[in-house]
Design an enzyme around this catalytic site. Structure first.
Site, mmCIF file in Angstrom:
data_model
loop_
_atom_site.group_PDB
_atom_site.id
_atom_site.type_symbol
_atom_site.label_atom_id
_atom_site.label_comp_id
_atom_site.label_asym_id
_atom_site.label_seq_id
_atom_site.Cartn_x
_atom_site.Cartn_y
_atom_site.Cartn_z
ATOM 1 N N GLY A 179 24.098 -2.624 18.546
ATOM 2 C CA GLY A 179 23.714 -2.495 17.144
ATOM 3 C C GLY A 179 22.331 -1.923 16.910
ATOM 4 N N LYS B 107 28.624 -7.618 32.828
ATOM 5 C CA LYS B 107 28.475 -7.716 31.376
ATOM 6 C C LYS B 107 29.850 -8.096 30.830
ATOM 7 C CE LYS B 107 27.850 -5.074 27.161
ATOM 8 N NZ LYS B 107 27.328 -3.890 26.482
ATOM 9 N N GLY C 248 27.600 0.241 18.183
ATOM 10 C CA GLY C 248 27.628 1.615 17.678
ATOM 11 C C GLY C 248 27.275 1.775 16.210
#
EC number: 2.8.1.10
Lengths: 269, 67
Positions: free
Chosen positions: A188, A99, A160
């Site tokens: 999100g 990632k 977050g």
């Protein structure tokens, strides 16, 4: 035909990817991941002295989980940092999946699109399977595909924040213009309804962490997200109705009792 | 020899000429850590060959939870 999520040649039943951070305890993390049904989990690397045993404990869980590991490069700000951390991740975790995060702004943790493309190019050349955490900009996404990314992970909103899908126009544009690219909404998502919405819009999967880990009952919330993602995917496959401006009765209007009577009374008046 | 290890200045004993020597002195064991020297990755199978120099910066990392 089974509705599998295909990423870099691997097929998955679950379309929910989860992070392993911020849980009240390691035990609740393990239980939550299991309840989510996730088959892909994100992890990271940090400095550690030999006296600390957290790394070993986590390593034991990783070995047992059977999940595809997706190490991140969280906190990296330059392609050089990313490449070093990626190589260390590959050695420790034994996977070339990554990632990719290159942060361009400390305040909203927005990906740096320029650093992202440069880093992705280098990592692909080094044999990594790169899943970039990116913005929802169509041109940036295309550039990431050009340098060899086969999966994209646009943000819903900043990490977050729990604000859901901040810019639906851009996200829908990505889906329409890149119909064959696996697109995962990363970051999100704050509520199962938002994850469901992402799936209804046609995104292939959702990656989240805080919304589960910071729930009052993370295990229960993990299950809620599992259902939401499954529901949204089924809805997408079923085909949503088109929105209309005006009302349209769902109950048949033909043979409505009293209809004649109402007309007659109207005529009298 | 003075080194920076995980951001902290340390002095290692004479003879600590390679990454492998450093790791032994510090007590790192097993395979759940990885190393970077001055910001560049050092592969595990080269620990015995990669030399350390005065003032080098070494990062030793291990798995942690992440999002």
């Amino acid at each position: 035909m089974a509705d599998k999520l295909n990423l870099y040649g691997k097929a998955f039943d679950s379309r929910l990817l989860v992070g392993t951070a911020l849980y009240p305890s390691p035990a609740i993390m393990r239980e939550s991941v299991a309840a989510s049904g996730a088959e892909i989990i994100t992890l990271s690397l940090r400095r550690q002295s030999p006296a600390q045993q957290q790394g070993k404990m986590l390593w034991d869980y990783i070995q047992e989980s059977g999940c595809q590991l997706l190490p991140n490069t969280a906190g990296c700000k330059t392609p050089k940092e990313v490449v070093a951390l990626a190589e260390m991740s590959r050695e420790i975790f034994g996977t070339d999946w990554l990632k990719l995060e290159v942060i361009g702004d400390d305040y909203n943790l927005q990906p740096d699109p320029f650093g992202l493309i440069e880093a992705a190019r280098e990592l692909v050349q080094r044999g990594f399977k790169v899943l970039p955490y990116c913005t929802d900009d169509l041109v940036v996404c295309r550039r990431l595909l050009d340098v060899g990314c086969e999966v994209l992970m646009p943000w819903g909103s900043p990490i977050g924040t729990g604000r859901g899908l901040m810019n639906k126009y851009n996200l829908q544009t990505l889906r329409e213009r890149l119909p064959d690219v696996p697109l995962i909404i990363d970051a999100g998502i704050g509520a199962p309804s938002q994850a469901c919405e992402a799936m209804e819009l046609g995104f292939d999967a959702v990656l989240l962490n805080t919304a589960i880990a910071r729930a009052q009952n993370p295990v229960l919330m993990a299950g809620a997200f599992r259902l939401a993602v499954e529901s949204g995917r089924a809805a997408r496959n079923a085909g949503l109705m088109l929105k209309r401006q005006t009302a349209s009765p769902s109950t048949p209007t033909l043979d409505m009792p009293f209809w004649q009577q109402a007309v007659s009374e109207g005529e009298k008046a | 020899m003075q080194l920076m290890v995980n951001g902290e200045a340390i002095t290692i004993q004479p003879g600590g000429k390679t990454v492998e020597c450093l790791l032994q002195q510090l007590g790192y064991q097993g395979e759940t850590f990885a190393v970077a020297l001055n910001g560049d990755f050092v592969a595990r199978d080269t620990y015995g060959e990669v030399a350390l120099n005065e003032g080098d910066s070494v990062d030793i990392v291990a798995p942690v939870v992440g999002g």
